[in-house]
Design an enzyme around this catalytic site. Structure first.
Site, PDB file in Angstrom:
ATOM      1  N   LYS A 177     156.779 -47.650  49.277  1.00 30.63           N
ATOM      2  CA  LYS A 177     156.150 -48.918  49.670  1.00 30.63           C
ATOM      3  C   LYS A 177     156.106 -49.847  48.472  1.00 30.63           C
ATOM      4  O   LYS A 177     155.494 -49.533  47.452  1.00 30.63           O
ATOM      5  CB  LYS A 177     154.729 -48.706  50.189  1.00 30.63           C
ATOM      6  CG  LYS A 177     154.189 -50.010  50.787  1.00 30.63           C
ATOM      7  CD  LYS A 177     152.687 -50.030  50.979  1.00 30.63           C
ATOM      8  CE  LYS A 177     151.933 -50.537  49.785  1.00 30.63           C
ATOM      9  NZ  LYS A 177     152.175 -51.961  49.459  1.00 30.63           N
TER      10      LYS A 177
ATOM     11  N   GLU B 280     149.831 -42.768  38.017  1.00 27.91           N
ATOM     12  CA  GLU B 280     149.945 -43.569  36.789  1.00 27.91           C
ATOM     13  C   GLU B 280     148.985 -44.732  36.974  1.00 27.91           C
ATOM     14  O   GLU B 280     149.277 -45.662  37.723  1.00 27.91           O
ATOM     15  CB  GLU B 280     151.361 -44.121  36.619  1.00 27.91           C
ATOM     16  CG  GLU B 280     152.457 -43.096  36.540  1.00 27.91           C
ATOM     17  CD  GLU B 280     152.605 -42.495  35.155  1.00 27.91           C
ATOM     18  OE1 GLU B 280     151.881 -42.927  34.229  1.00 27.91           O
ATOM     19  OE2 GLU B 280     153.424 -41.580  35.007  1.00 27.91           O
TER      20      GLU B 280
ATOM     21  N   CYS C 258     149.709 -51.693  32.127  1.00 26.55           N
ATOM     22  CA  CYS C 258     148.698 -50.632  32.018  1.00 26.55           C
ATOM     23  C   CYS C 258     148.588 -50.140  30.576  1.00 26.55           C
ATOM     24  O   CYS C 258     147.567 -49.600  30.196  1.00 26.55           O
ATOM     25  CB  CYS C 258     149.029 -49.500  32.971  1.00 26.55           C
ATOM     26  SG  CYS C 258     150.757 -49.087  33.011  1.00 26.55           S
TER      27      CYS C 258
ATOM     28  N   GLU D 227     139.526 -52.900  32.579  1.00 21.76           N
ATOM     29  CA  GLU D 227     140.909 -53.345  32.481  1.00 21.76           C
ATOM     30  C   GLU D 227     140.991 -54.770  33.026  1.00 21.76           C
ATOM     31  O   GLU D 227     140.767 -55.000  34.209  1.00 21.76           O
ATOM     32  CB  GLU D 227     141.823 -52.418  33.296  1.00 21.76           C
ATOM     33  CG  GLU D 227     143.278 -52.796  33.185  1.00 21.76           C
ATOM     34  CD  GLU D 227     144.214 -51.827  33.906  1.00 21.76           C
ATOM     35  OE1 GLU D 227     143.998 -51.558  35.095  1.00 21.76           O
ATOM     36  OE2 GLU D 227     145.159 -51.342  33.260  1.00 21.76           O
TER      37      GLU D 227
HETATM   38  P1  NAI Z   1     146.383 -51.891  43.623  1.00 24.33           P
HETATM   39  O1  NAI Z   1     146.164 -50.576  42.992  1.00 24.33           O
HETATM   40  O2  NAI Z   1     145.481 -52.302  44.730  1.00 24.33           O
HETATM   41  O3  NAI Z   1     147.884 -51.968  44.187  1.00 24.33           O
HETATM   42  C1  NAI Z   1     148.930 -51.108  43.813  1.00 24.33           C
HETATM   43  C2  NAI Z   1     149.679 -50.645  45.060  1.00 24.33           C
HETATM   44  O4  NAI Z   1     148.794 -49.882  45.877  1.00 24.33           O
HETATM   45  C3  NAI Z   1     150.192 -51.781  45.942  1.00 24.33           C
HETATM   46  O5  NAI Z   1     151.433 -51.411  46.501  1.00 24.33           O
HETATM   47  C4  NAI Z   1     149.142 -51.837  47.044  1.00 24.33           C
HETATM   48  O6  NAI Z   1     149.633 -52.375  48.254  1.00 24.33           O
HETATM   49  C5  NAI Z   1     148.794 -50.375  47.197  1.00 24.33           C
HETATM   50  N1  NAI Z   1     147.501 -50.115  47.805  1.00 24.33           N
HETATM   51  C6  NAI Z   1     146.366 -50.876  47.744  1.00 24.33           C
HETATM   52  N2  NAI Z   1     145.381 -50.304  48.453  1.00 24.33           N
HETATM   53  C7  NAI Z   1     145.880 -49.152  48.970  1.00 24.33           C
HETATM   54  C8  NAI Z   1     145.345 -48.125  49.795  1.00 24.33           C
HETATM   55  N3  NAI Z   1     144.087 -48.162  50.229  1.00 24.33           N
HETATM   56  N4  NAI Z   1     146.140 -47.073  50.120  1.00 24.33           N
HETATM   57  C9  NAI Z   1     147.410 -47.016  49.686  1.00 24.33           C
HETATM   58  N5  NAI Z   1     147.974 -47.976  48.917  1.00 24.33           N
HETATM   59  C10 NAI Z   1     147.220 -49.031  48.566  1.00 24.33           C
HETATM   60  O7  NAI Z   1     146.369 -52.978  42.474  1.00 24.33           O
HETATM   61  P2  NAI Z   1     146.127 -54.563  42.607  1.00 24.33           P
HETATM   62  O8  NAI Z   1     145.108 -54.835  43.676  1.00 24.33           O
HETATM   63  O9  NAI Z   1     147.424 -55.213  42.751  1.00 24.33           O
HETATM   64  O10 NAI Z   1     145.516 -54.896  41.176  1.00 24.33           O
HETATM   65  C11 NAI Z   1     144.150 -54.625  40.890  1.00 24.33           C
HETATM   66  C12 NAI Z   1     143.974 -54.075  39.508  1.00 24.33           C
HETATM   67  O11 NAI Z   1     144.640 -52.842  39.394  1.00 24.33           O
HETATM   68  C13 NAI Z   1     144.563 -54.913  38.368  1.00 24.33           C
HETATM   69  O12 NAI Z   1     143.705 -55.898  37.941  1.00 24.33           O
HETATM   70  C14 NAI Z   1     144.785 -53.879  37.313  1.00 24.33           C
HETATM   71  O13 NAI Z   1     143.586 -53.658  36.612  1.00 24.33           O
HETATM   72  C15 NAI Z   1     145.135 -52.634  38.088  1.00 24.33           C
HETATM   73  N6  NAI Z   1     146.596 -52.400  38.154  1.00 24.33           N
HETATM   74  C16 NAI Z   1     147.142 -51.446  37.349  1.00 24.33           C
HETATM   75  C17 NAI Z   1     148.507 -51.234  37.353  1.00 24.33           C
HETATM   76  C18 NAI Z   1     149.141 -50.214  36.499  1.00 24.33           C
HETATM   77  O14 NAI Z   1     150.327 -50.299  36.225  1.00 24.33           O
HETATM   78  N7  NAI Z   1     148.445 -49.195  36.089  1.00 24.33           N
HETATM   79  C19 NAI Z   1     149.406 -52.033  38.191  1.00 24.33           C
HETATM   80  C20 NAI Z   1     148.734 -52.985  39.032  1.00 24.33           C
HETATM   81  C21 NAI Z   1     147.382 -53.153  38.985  1.00 24.33           C
END
Ligand code: NAI
Ligand code: MG
Length: 492
Positions: free
Chosen positions: A179, A253, A288, A390
């Site tokens: 996804k 991750e 990250c 973060e």
């Molecule tokens: P997120 O963790 O919500 O999104 C990442 C992925 O997870 C996306 O594909 C999203 O559609 C999916 N997702 C969201 N809710 C889900 C659920 N309940 N079940 C399964 N999949 C789900 O991250 P978001 O909202 O884009 O960003 C929020 C914060 O997360 C950022 O401010 C940052 O702090 C952190 N983040 C960290 C990342 C990393 O590389 N470690 C990457 C992106 C965000």
């Protein structure tokens, strides 16, 4: 939701075909540099997830038996095809993510080809072991694929992160339902099309959808045998709960709040340059591994900070597609507002000193997109929210230290443990510090990005599992089977 026509290149990949979502619903895709919608992609839901998982499960039956070197050759062909399209891919990434073409999107597209080449070359390394149990017994292990891998990725380096799931999962004989992130699916869909030119149908399926419906349905699907997630710690915990219900292995991750510890003898330009790299300013710090807590020794605090401000001020913010741009836009309004909230909080603190930056410009060309300026708060304390959470934006806190034990204690006083950076000419001192820092990856005297072959991943709430390397691929995408054979017909 109103359906609108989605061109083929922006359709999902399901069982070898380009498809719309079962409901016909779509998601608007925004250009963060102009805040304007420029594309739509399908909005997948539970029904699409179910179809994709079934297609992947069916394809698994024969894909697992394709000789590994042949699977490897397919990955190598994908690498060549991706490489031939680097520029087109890079421009798509820059447009949908807001990441600058020169500093980010082009290197990301280049690294994507490298990832397929690296894992393609590892296909003959899926070795097992033999156990010395005596002359009458032959006991050996096999590295077998797990089955359908459910992969969920974020938007910050979307195509690279997709490749880091797809290539090792396919190399080891699994099939994949991936996804893409709702904010940056276009580059991933292009990659999917390129992969499909070289793969049997159903081996790779790529869906576009929101987390709460499509992502949650993928996490919960009983046909998924392994979950691999990159994104926020908050959602990572939900994925781990889903995995626990069915006892499927999970790799996570997650986020970070990585420390950079600068010793007095590193009060030099190369270290300043390195800190800017470590902070990932040219990715708007949407990384990250961003070294977002800067621990500067008190004896050099002001002087080092002055050099850092002077150098960081030279970064050019602007149109991601302009070759002279160093730093682009924040991904979306939600993240932009979140980043601004942290800056406001810092500005409101009487004990915080703004060394550079501040709130984004409200007029002029930069106000047309989600552009946040590099911002540094000096004299920060490690217990501020700004130093604990973060931010995922270009906001750096500089914290003073005098005693090295204190610096390490503060560095480790975090629920995260992804990356860390240590800066000193005294290598003994630097390495002793590196060994005491709680992080999955410590860099000494550089702030570079991940390299293929390193076992990359976090400790504490930054995640579990390693996927970047040969060992990571074997641990994360295969399961060991032991076969024991009685060589004599009498009981051993
Ligand atoms: P997120 O963790 O919500 O999104 C990442 C992925 O997870 C996306 O594909 C999203 O559609 C999916 N997702 C969201 N809710 C889900 C659920 N309940 N079940 C399964 N999949 C789900 O991250 P978001 O909202 O884009 O960003 C929020 C914060 O997360 C950022 O401010 C940052 O702090 C952190 N983040 C960290 C990342 C990393 O590389 N470690 C990457 C992106 C965000
Ligand atoms: Mg979210």
């Amino acid at each position: 939701m109103q359906a609108c026509a989605v061109p083929d290149a922006r359709r999902m990949l399901l069982d070898g075909e380009r498809v719309d979502s079962a409901s016909g619903a779509t998601i608007p895709i925004l250009n963060p540099a102009s805040r304007s919608v420029f594309a739509h992609v399908p909005r997948a839901g539970a029904e699409d997830v179910d179809r994709a998982v079934k297609a992947a499960a069916e394809a698994f039956a024969s894909w697992r038996d394709v000789p590994p070197r042949e699977r490897g050759r397919m990955l190598l062909r994908i690498a060549d095809s991706v490489e031939a399209k680097t520029e087109e891919l890079a421009r798509i990434i820059a447009t949908e993510t807001g990441n600058a073409l020169r500093t980010q999107a082009r290197p990301e597209a280049g690294l994507t080809a490298d990832i397929f080449r690296y894992f393609g070359g590892l296909a003959s390394e899926l070795k097992g072991e033999t156990l010395p149990l005596g002359e009458h017994l032959l006991s050996y292990t096999r590295r077998e694929p797990i089955g359908v891998v459910g992969a969920i990725i974020p938007w910050n380096a979307p195509v690279l992160l997709a490749a880091l799931k797809i290539a090792p999962a396919l190399c080891t004989g699994n099939t994949v339902v991936l996804k893409a992130a709702e904010d940056a699916p276009l580059g991933v869909l292009m990659l999917a099309g390129t992969c499909q030119e070289h793969l049997p149908p159903g081996v790779l399926n790529v869906l576009t959808g929101y987390g709460h419906d499509c992502g949650a349905a993928l996490g919960a699907h009983p046909g998924v045998r392994k979950l691999s997630f990159t994104g926020s710690t908050e959602v990572g915990k939900l994925i781990m709960e889903q995995a626990a219900r069915r006892v499927v292995p999970v790799s996570l991750e997650l986020g970070g709040k990585s420390p950079s510890i600068v010793f007095p003898d590193a009060n030099e330009d190369w270290a300043v340059e390195g800190i800017i790299g470590a902070m990932r300013f040219t990715r708007q710090s949407q990384s990250c591994t961003a070294g977002s807590r800067l621990f500067l020794h008190a004896s050099i605090f002001d002087e080092f900070l002055e050099k850092l401000v002077a150098r960081t001020s030279k970064l050019r913010l602007g149109d991601p597609l302009d070759e002279s741009t160093d730093m682009g836009a924040i991904i979306n309004e939600k993240q932009f507002t979140k980043v601004c909230g942290y800056i406001e909080e810092g500005l409101g603190r009487s004990d915080a000193r703004l060394a550079m930056g501040g709130l984004p410009p409200e007029t002029g060309p930069l106000s047309e997109g989600f552009f946040a300026r590099p911002t540094i708060f000096a004299d920060a304390s490690n217990d501020w929210r700004l130093a604990r959470e973060e931010i995922f934006g270009p906001v750096l806190v500089a914290i003073r230290w005098e005693d090295v034990d204190d610096a390490i204690r503060m560095a480790n006083d975090s629920h995260y443990g992804l990356a860390a950076f240590v800066w000193s000419r005294d290598i003994g001192q630097a390495l002793r510090t590196a060994h005491r820092v709680e992080a999955g990856w410590v860099q000494v005297n550089q702030g570079a990005g991940q390299v293929l072959g390193q076992s990359y991943g976090g400790v504490k709430q930054s995640g579990i599992g390693r996927e970047f390397s040969l060992e990571g691929m074997l641990d994360s995408f295969t399961q060991k089977k032991c076969v024991t054979v009685n060589l004599g017909l009498a009981a051993p």
